[in-house]
Design an enzyme around this catalytic site. Structure first.
Site, PDB file in Angstrom:
ATOM      1  CG  ASP A 179      -1.813   1.114   1.359  1.00  0.00           C
ATOM      2  OD1 ASP A 179      -1.636   2.076   0.588  1.00  0.00           O
ATOM      3  OD2 ASP A 179      -2.729   1.063   2.200  1.00  0.00           O
TER       4      ASP A 179
ATOM      5  CE  LYS B  13      -6.330   7.317 -12.376  1.00  0.00           C
ATOM      6  NZ  LYS B  13      -6.615   6.028 -12.981  1.00  0.00           N
TER       7      LYS B  13
HETATM    8  C1  SAM Z   1      -6.003   2.382 -12.897  1.00  0.00           C
HETATM    9  S1  SAM Z   1      -5.150   1.196 -11.986  1.00  0.00           S
HETATM   10  C2  SAM Z   1      -3.504   1.422 -12.505  1.00  0.00           C
HETATM   11  C3  SAM Z   1      -3.250   0.937 -13.868  1.00  0.00           C
HETATM   12  C4  SAM Z   1      -1.802   0.887 -14.213  1.00  0.00           C
HETATM   13  N1  SAM Z   1      -1.224   2.194 -14.350  1.00  0.00           N
HETATM   14  C5  SAM Z   1      -1.563   0.148 -15.493  1.00  0.00           C
HETATM   15  O1  SAM Z   1      -1.155   0.740 -16.418  1.00  0.00           O
HETATM   16  O2  SAM Z   1      -1.829  -1.032 -15.539  1.00  0.00           O
HETATM   17  C6  SAM Z   1      -5.193   1.831 -10.379  1.00  0.00           C
HETATM   18  C7  SAM Z   1      -4.453   1.006  -9.398  1.00  0.00           C
HETATM   19  O3  SAM Z   1      -4.298   1.740  -8.193  1.00  0.00           O
HETATM   20  C8  SAM Z   1      -4.104   0.786  -7.175  1.00  0.00           C
HETATM   21  N2  SAM Z   1      -4.189   1.390  -5.855  1.00  0.00           N
HETATM   22  C9  SAM Z   1      -5.229   2.044  -5.319  1.00  0.00           C
HETATM   23  N3  SAM Z   1      -4.929   2.433  -4.073  1.00  0.00           N
HETATM   24  C10 SAM Z   1      -3.671   2.027  -3.825  1.00  0.00           C
HETATM   25  C11 SAM Z   1      -2.805   2.130  -2.702  1.00  0.00           C
HETATM   26  N4  SAM Z   1      -3.190   2.738  -1.602  1.00  0.00           N
HETATM   27  N5  SAM Z   1      -1.584   1.584  -2.786  1.00  0.00           N
HETATM   28  C12 SAM Z   1      -1.186   0.951  -3.920  1.00  0.00           C
HETATM   29  N6  SAM Z   1      -1.959   0.834  -5.003  1.00  0.00           N
HETATM   30  C13 SAM Z   1      -3.183   1.359  -4.967  1.00  0.00           C
HETATM   31  C14 SAM Z   1      -5.188  -0.219  -7.465  1.00  0.00           C
HETATM   32  O4  SAM Z   1      -4.899  -1.459  -6.882  1.00  0.00           O
HETATM   33  C15 SAM Z   1      -5.196  -0.266  -8.987  1.00  0.00           C
HETATM   34  O5  SAM Z   1      -4.500  -1.389  -9.431  1.00  0.00           O
END
Ligand code: SAM
Length: 837
Positions: A92, A157
């Protein structure tokens, strides 16, 4: 068998299709491809940190584009399947453990680029559900500040919400260049936008408040309720997350109609009450009785008063007009009366001493006054129009240049950021509490009704002008309503943006557009609250506040205005701007230039080369001759579509995906129509429709419902349907590869078999029968399929729940099932065995 149409918007999307073809794990890959195409940060990077990387398409792109031997580290809450040349781990990003792991992987290196594409996981990582995306961005920025090298790039983003502007402000403090853009592969309906921050300043010490969500996203305290908006859109109620306001515990509120007539703020009543009653209170109300009997109190008025929450624009106007009329009948003070009394008093005082000459002078004076008030009225109308345009600009409907900013200059008369206009105490308070556009509408209204802050400009002594003003206010309110609607409706926003860019290639939204579009003015107010006693001359307006108190840097402007003028586009125009105050006041652009100079700390050469990447070299932004000229980038520079597939003859492979387009293409191809006809058809009865002077709400309504119908044929619709089916039926790259592998292995086996049978045939020690038997045995063995192992059923429990990929310790084929299914299958087996016995 009919092919099942798979649902999901992504299936029909060209980026989805392209991602499938190129073997990227998500269509998001193209967002990075396009961002990198525009800014070119990946080629220059040797160390990259990909925050929130799962499923890993950004890391895939980075691994492809970055130089060989680069270090790429990806982290996500979800597991990421291995990617060649990329180190991935599950964590995380908001935790210290994650930071420590990144440190371990990066060792002593610093990252050249930090990417963040995180969005809070809704559903899977329930612990993070509540974590706001903007806070996640701030968290990633925190990591970026720790691991980025000086001059490094941070790409993130951001969702365009009220937190967007504060975030941009923070980025601007830490990076030399901050630009927001929306790559074409990002869906228009999505509120996401990508901010590319280049030139990390790597300050020795960072004010912890820059990275603290509490300070950055501080809520506006004690803002005046936007009653106009409530009147306009009574259905959309905000949930009272922080409980009810002090003393406001009722859902249903009623007041007397006489109170509405007497009040100084009728809009507040219309916005907060449910009903205006004509019922006599226990102690009697003479005004109410008289009001009840007035012929002006028509049945329609009574119906409107019955339920204020369903009032429409027309009813709202009707009630306000009725109130004005009744006030006049009751002899309640109106601007008109006040002015008349004033004039009468003057006449009485001067009647005796007036000789002929004086009389002539008086007449001349009266004529001059009339002329002046006419001019002022025109000016006020112009201001109102500008205000509406600003609102429209905030909604991306027009550009700043359309409202004449370039003529008057940022500090010019009537300019958007003119501080002169808002130095009334009341206006200032309102500005500090709410949105700029709300200020003038409500403020003017209050001024008119209560007489507070009256100025000769606001004084208007004719019914016509009252109505004109009312019209103006209503239009302004409609614009606010539209603005709020636009904020709530991403689709609408996208449509507006498309409309604006329809003649041009859609190049994303610039920072300035974004900051204009957002209505978040919370930033300034929060600080303003605590600085009541700041009487410093330079802050006389109380408008200029800084997080760390460094207000001088803002050039006497609000943070929002300063952020606006801090854009690169304003650099260097200071010299070319005439100094309106004759040298006393420093032009804003100079300040902007200076602050950007301080902030940049970049050599002119570096800057030039960067600018050249973004702008045409012909562009003159504060160029040597002092001209401020923005030249559009050449087509080939910003041609996002360049990398699209081309047909064999080198033409771009344009996908026809709508039945209308297919019909047109069909007709053109079969000669039923010529290009000339197509151009001719584009002129329709709506083409030259004159919309000047029509109210915004009318134009909006027309645009929504009055659209030309484009013809479609059955054949074209069918062709499109078939095409989409074909897309859906196409196997993904992985499947195609697996099939090819299978074919290759079969060919290899056949080759082996051939060799063996040749050897057997040449074996002289064997009889012909023995040879034939051995060969047929070999053939039947080769044809025999290996019995496939049944898939092992695995129940993902605890931490493995929702985890993608092979669970630990499981070998061979497996299927993840829920515990219930496993139990049920066992039970079925048991029953079957019992039956056998
Ligand atoms: C839109 S996806 C990312 C896609 C990635 N850039 C790709 O190209 O495949 C968003 C990601 O943010 C991650 N995410 C959300 N909160 C998070 C956190 N606190 N720590 C790590 N990852 C997190 C989710 O697990 C998800 O996989």
């Amino acid at each position: 068998m009919a092919i099942q149409k798979k649902h999901g918007k992504g299936r029909l999307d060209k980026w989805y299709k392209l991602a499938k073809e190129k073997g990227y794990r998500a269509r998001a890959a193209f967002k990075l491809v396009q961002l990198n195409k525009k800014y070119g940060f990946l080629e220059k990077s040797k160390v990259l940190l990909d925050l929130c990387a799962a499923p890993g398409s950004w890391s895939q792109v980075a691994a492809e584009v970055m130089p060989v031997g680069s270090l790429i580290v990806g982290v996500d809450l979800s597991p990421i399947k291995p990617i060649p040349r990329v180190i991935t781990f599950q964590s995380d990003i908001t935790t210290d453990k994650c930071r420590a792991t990144i440190r371990q992987h990066l060792k002593t290196w610093k990252a050249d680029t930090v990417l963040h594409d995180g969005a809070p996981n809704v559903g899977t990582a329930w612990a993070q559900d509540s974590f706001n995306q903007a806070e996640l961005v701030l968290q990633s920025l925190k990591l970026a500040t720790e691991f980025l090298i000086e001059g490094g790039t941070f790409v993130t983003k951001v969702f365009r919400s009220k937190d967007y502007n504060p975030l941009l402000w923070v980025f601007n403090q830490l990076f030399n260049k901050v630009e927001a853009t929306k790559p074409p592969s990002s869906r228009n309906v999505s509120a996401e936008i990508f901010v590319v921050c280049r030139g990390f300043k790597a300050p020795k010490r960072i004010d912890p408040r820059f990275l603290d969500p509490k300070s950055v996203f501080a809520e506006l305290q004690g803002a005046t309720p936007n009653n106009e908006a409530k009147v306009y859109n009574p259905e959309t109620k905000k949930r009272k997350r922080e409980g009810y306001e002090e003393g406001d515990y009722l859902q249903y509120k009623e007041t007397t109609a006489s109170e509405f007539i007497q009040t100084a703020d009728p809009i507040a009543i219309l916005g907060s009450y449910n009903k205006l009653s004509f019922k006599q209170p226990p102690n009697g109300d003479v005004a109410l009785a008289a009001l009840d009997k007035l012929p002006e109190t028509t049945q329609e008025i009574r119906t409107c008063c019955d339920d204020l929450k369903v009032l429409g624009r027309r009813d709202f106007k009707l009630l306000l007009k009725w109130r004005l009329k009744v006030r006049e009948i009751f002899g309640l003070s109106t601007k008109k009366d006040a002015k008349k009394e004033e004039e009468a008093a003057e006449e009485v005082a001067e009647v005796e001493s007036m000789d002929d000459e004086l009389k002539t002078q008086e007449e001349l004076q009266a004529m001059k006054d009339r002329e002046d008030s006419k001019k002022k009225r025109a000016k006020r109308r112009e201001n109102e129009r500008k205000q509406r345009e600003i609102v429209r600009m905030q909604m991306n409907m027009i550009s700043p240049m359309d409202i004449g900013m370039e003529e008057a200059g940022p500090m010019g008369e009537g300019a958007m950021f003119s501080l002169k206009k808002i130095d009334q105490a009341n206006a200032l308070k309102r500005l500090a509490q709410g949105r700029m556009s709300v200020l003038s509408a409500s403020d003017q209204k209050k001024d008119r009704d209560s007489g507070i802050g009256s100025s000769p400009e606001s004084g208007d002594d004719s019914d016509d002008s009252d109505l004109d003003r009312l019209e103006g206010e209503l239009d302004a309110m409609y614009s606010q309503y539209q603005e709020r609607k636009a904020e709530a409706d991403a689709k609408y926003r996208a449509k507006k943006a498309r409309e604006e860019h329809e003649d041009d290639e859609w190049e994303g939204l610039s920072v300035s557009e974004q900051s204009q579009q957002s209505d978040s003015s919370d930033w300034d107010e929060e600080e303003g609250d605590s600085d009541d006693d700041d009487d410093d001359g330079s802050h006389a307006n109380g408008l200029i506040r800084d997080l760390d108190g460094a207000e001088a840097n803002q050039g006497g402007l609000s943070r929002k205005a300063a952020a606006f003028f801090n854009q690169d586009i304003f650099k260097g125009i200071a010299d070319s701007l005439p100094n309106p105050t004759g040298g006393n006041a420093e032009p804003v652009a100079t300040k902007a230039k200076e602050s950007s100079k301080e902030v940049n700390g970049q050599s002119g050469k570096e800057k030039k080369s960067e600018d050249q990447t973004m702008w045409d070299s012909d562009s003159e932004v504060g160029g040597g001759n002092g001209q401020f000229e923005v030249v559009k980038r050449p087509k080939e520079d910003d041609d996002w579509e360049k990398h699209l597939e081309k047909t064999a003859d080198g033409k771009p492979d344009i996908d026809i995906i709508t039945a209308e387009a297919m019909t047109l293409a069909h007709q053109l191809a079969t000669g039923q129509m010529t290009t000339h006809d197509a151009i001719d058809d584009a002129f329709n009865k709506r083409t030259l429709r004159d919309r000047d002077g029509l109210p915004d709400w009318f134009i909006d309504d027309e645009t929504k419902h009055d659209k030309p119908q484009k013809p479609t044929t059955k054949a074209a619709a069918k062709a499109i349907q078939e095409k989409m089916r074909a897309y859906n039926a196409r196997p993904i790259k992985k499947v195609r590869e697996a099939k090819a592998r299978k074919k290759f292995k079969a060919a290899q086996r056949l080759e082996k078999l051939k060799k063996k049978s040749d050897a057997l045939a040449n074996d002289e020690g064997m009889t012909e029968k023995e040879k034939a038997d051995t060969i047929s045995r070999l053939l039947s063995k080769a044809a025999k399929k290996k019995p496939s192992q049944p898939a092992k059923l695995v129940v993902a429990r605890g931490v493995h729940r929702g985890v993608k990929g092979r669970p630990q310790g499981v070998k061979g084929r497996y299927r993840i099932v829920d515990p219930r299914m496993k139990k049920e299958l066992r039970a079925q087996k048991r029953i079957a065995q019992r039956k056998k016995r």
